[in-house]
Design a protein around this motif. Structure first.
Motif, short mmCIF file in Angstrom:
data_model
loop_
_atom_site.label_atom_id
_atom_site.label_comp_id
_atom_site.label_asym_id
_atom_site.label_seq_id
_atom_site.Cartn_x
_atom_site.Cartn_y
_atom_site.Cartn_z
N THR A 181 -28.07 -9.35 6.10
CA THR A 181 -28.08 -10.61 5.35
C THR A 181 -26.90 -11.45 5.81
OG1 THR A 181 -26.80 -9.62 3.56
CG2 THR A 181 -29.20 -9.60 3.30
N GLY A 182 -26.90 -12.72 5.39
CA GLY A 182 -25.85 -13.64 5.79
C GLY A 182 -26.40 -14.63 6.79
N SER A 183 -25.49 -15.29 7.49
CA SER A 183 -25.90 -16.36 8.39
C SER A 183 -25.04 -16.33 9.65
CB SER A 183 -25.76 -17.68 7.63
OG SER A 183 -25.51 -18.74 8.50
N GLU B 181 -20.00 -8.87 4.05
CA GLU B 181 -19.55 -10.27 3.83
C GLU B 181 -18.52 -10.71 4.86
OE1 GLU B 181 -18.33 -10.21 -0.24
OE2 GLU B 181 -20.38 -9.88 -0.94
N ARG C 210 -21.29 -16.31 8.58
CA ARG C 210 -20.95 -16.35 7.16
C ARG C 210 -21.56 -15.17 6.42
NH1 ARG C 210 -17.97 -19.06 9.06
NH2 ARG C 210 -17.49 -21.27 8.83
N ASP C 211 -20.71 -14.44 5.74
CA ASP C 211 -21.14 -13.36 4.84
C ASP C 211 -22.10 -12.37 5.52
OD1 ASP C 211 -19.63 -14.30 2.72
OD2 ASP C 211 -21.20 -15.72 2.13
N LEU C 212 -21.85 -12.11 6.77
CA LEU C 212 -22.72 -11.17 7.50
C LEU C 212 -22.54 -9.76 6.92
CD1 LEU C 212 -24.54 -10.13 9.71
CD2 LEU C 212 -22.71 -10.48 11.35
N THR C 213 -23.65 -9.21 6.47
CA THR C 213 -23.64 -7.90 5.80
C THR C 213 -24.71 -7.03 6.45
OG1 THR C 213 -22.84 -8.90 3.75
CG2 THR C 213 -23.98 -6.77 3.55
N SER D 284 -17.11 -13.14 7.63
CA SER D 284 -17.21 -14.55 8.00
C SER D 284 -16.15 -14.88 9.05
CB SER D 284 -16.97 -15.45 6.78
OG SER D 284 -17.92 -15.21 5.78
#
Ligand SMILES: Nc1ncnc2c1ncn2[C@@H]1O[C@H](COP(=O)(O)OP(=O)(O)OP(=O)(O)O)[C@@H](O)[C@H]1O
Length: 327
Positions: free
Chosen positions: A72-74, A33, A8-11, A35
């Motif tokens: 950042t992100g998950s 971002e 999710r929203d991997l940046t 996903s």
């Protein structure tokens, strides 16, 4: 269905050294971002031009980005005990995740093998490391068979293996720790067509045996001529996913102009080159990078994300797609 890996929203940003001291340095916007979900038994193909951020995503999921990268992100891995991959300490990634739960099939099989050791010695070493308790020889033989190799071929050195055999050895190595997720980063780059097709078939078998597979490739043509190689498709451009959905539906009925243009650039699509070039990722434009490159391609609402059923696309709603419900 619960995904094995939910991203999710991997940046990912790479701050670069400034040209002058005290001046702000440029920042590479390598992924923004992003996903997607990886499911057991399914292959998600991630396509896009060179430099769009595909390999950076794989490296982020393996914890292999340089220390300077800002991530950042998950990315939640749930096939076994849940692990938040992007937040996991290096030690946890090294001892519990990499190779054991998320494995990599690298680009260029032949050069990723150590040239002075037989395939068997490399595979048995991986088994000792990743599957302690197993009999290394018996497990190496079983892995070879699973990857479509004659166990006798394991006694060869890398230079004695054909391209197809080397590819199978690296797939066997990736399977040594019985991973839930296999990331294949351009596994077909530089291979001839029969070998490309065999490699895609092998990854299909890996997924059919229960793994969740991410197939990173710029070879959209191979996906087009090999129905079934991928279940789902994600199209990446300048660090963003522009379109996702079931592979067949996206290939037959692309929703984003970029997907359509990529297909049009293939021999089957008329070999129409895409004009211009992808943007510099140190200075990505606001809004939709692709319609800045091709303002004549079609309507664009500035790169907003639209989702409908199992499909998503940026830049305009998806009303024309059959049987989907805008949300
Ligand atoms: N360590 C790094 N430092 C700075 N920028 C980087 C680093 N690694 C990758 N990049 C940049 O990130 C962007 C995405 O690169 P990436 O290798 O993921 O693209 P790709 O889609 O995999 O391309 P290819 O198909 O050619 O491998 C590129 O602009 C690349 O130059």
């Amino acid at each position: 269905m619960t995904p094995t890996l939910a991203v999710r929203d991997l940046t990912v940003r790479f701050p670069l050294r400034p040209a002058r001291r005290r001046a702000p340095g440029p920042v590479v916007h390598a992924a923004t971002e992003v996903s997607f979900d990886l499911h057991p038994g399914r292959v998600l193909a991630l396509v896009g031009e060179s430099g769009s951020g595909k390999s950076v995503l794989a490296s982020a999921l393996l914890g292999l980005l340089p220390a300077t990268a800002v991530v950042t992100g998950s990315a939640l891995l749930t096939g076994g005990p849940p692990v938040e991959v992007l937040a996991a300490p290096t030690r946890v990634l090294g001892t519990q995740v990499r190779g054991r739960r998320i494995a990599l099939v690298p680009q260029s099989a032949a050069t990723s093998l150590t040239p002075v050791r037989t395939a068997r010695s490399q595979l048995e070493e991986a088994v000792r490391e990743l599957a302690p308790g197993a009999d290394p020889r018996a497990r190496a033989d079983a892995l070879a068979e699973r990857a479509g190799l004659d166990p006798g071929d394991l006694d060869r050195f890398p230079h004695q293996l054909s391209g197809g055999m080397a590819q199978r050895v690296v797939v066997a190595l990736a399977l040594a720790g019985d991973p839930e997720v296999v990331l294949a980063d351009e596994p077909t780059a530089g291979l001839d067509r029969p070998l490309v097709d065999r490699t895609l078939a092998l990854l299909r078998e890996v997924a059919d045996a229960g793994c969740a597979v991410l197939l990173i490739t710029h070879d959209l043509g191979a996906l087009l001529r090999t129905p079934g190689a991928a279940d789902d498709l994600a199209v990446m451009y300048a660090g963003r996913l522009l379109e996702t959905g079931p592979a067949r539906a996206v290939l037959d009925e692309p929703a984003h102009d970029y997907t359509r243009d990529l297909l049009g650039a293939l021999p089957a699509g008329g070999l129409v080159p895409i004009p211009g070039a992808p943007p510099e990722l140190t200075d990505p434009p606001d809004g939709c990078a692709y319609h800045r490159r091709r303002p004549d391609a079609g309507a664009c609402d500035g790169g907003r994300l639209h989702a409908a059923g199992s499909r998503s696309a940026r830049c305009r709603p998806l009303p024309a797609l059959v049987g989907v419900r805008p949300c």
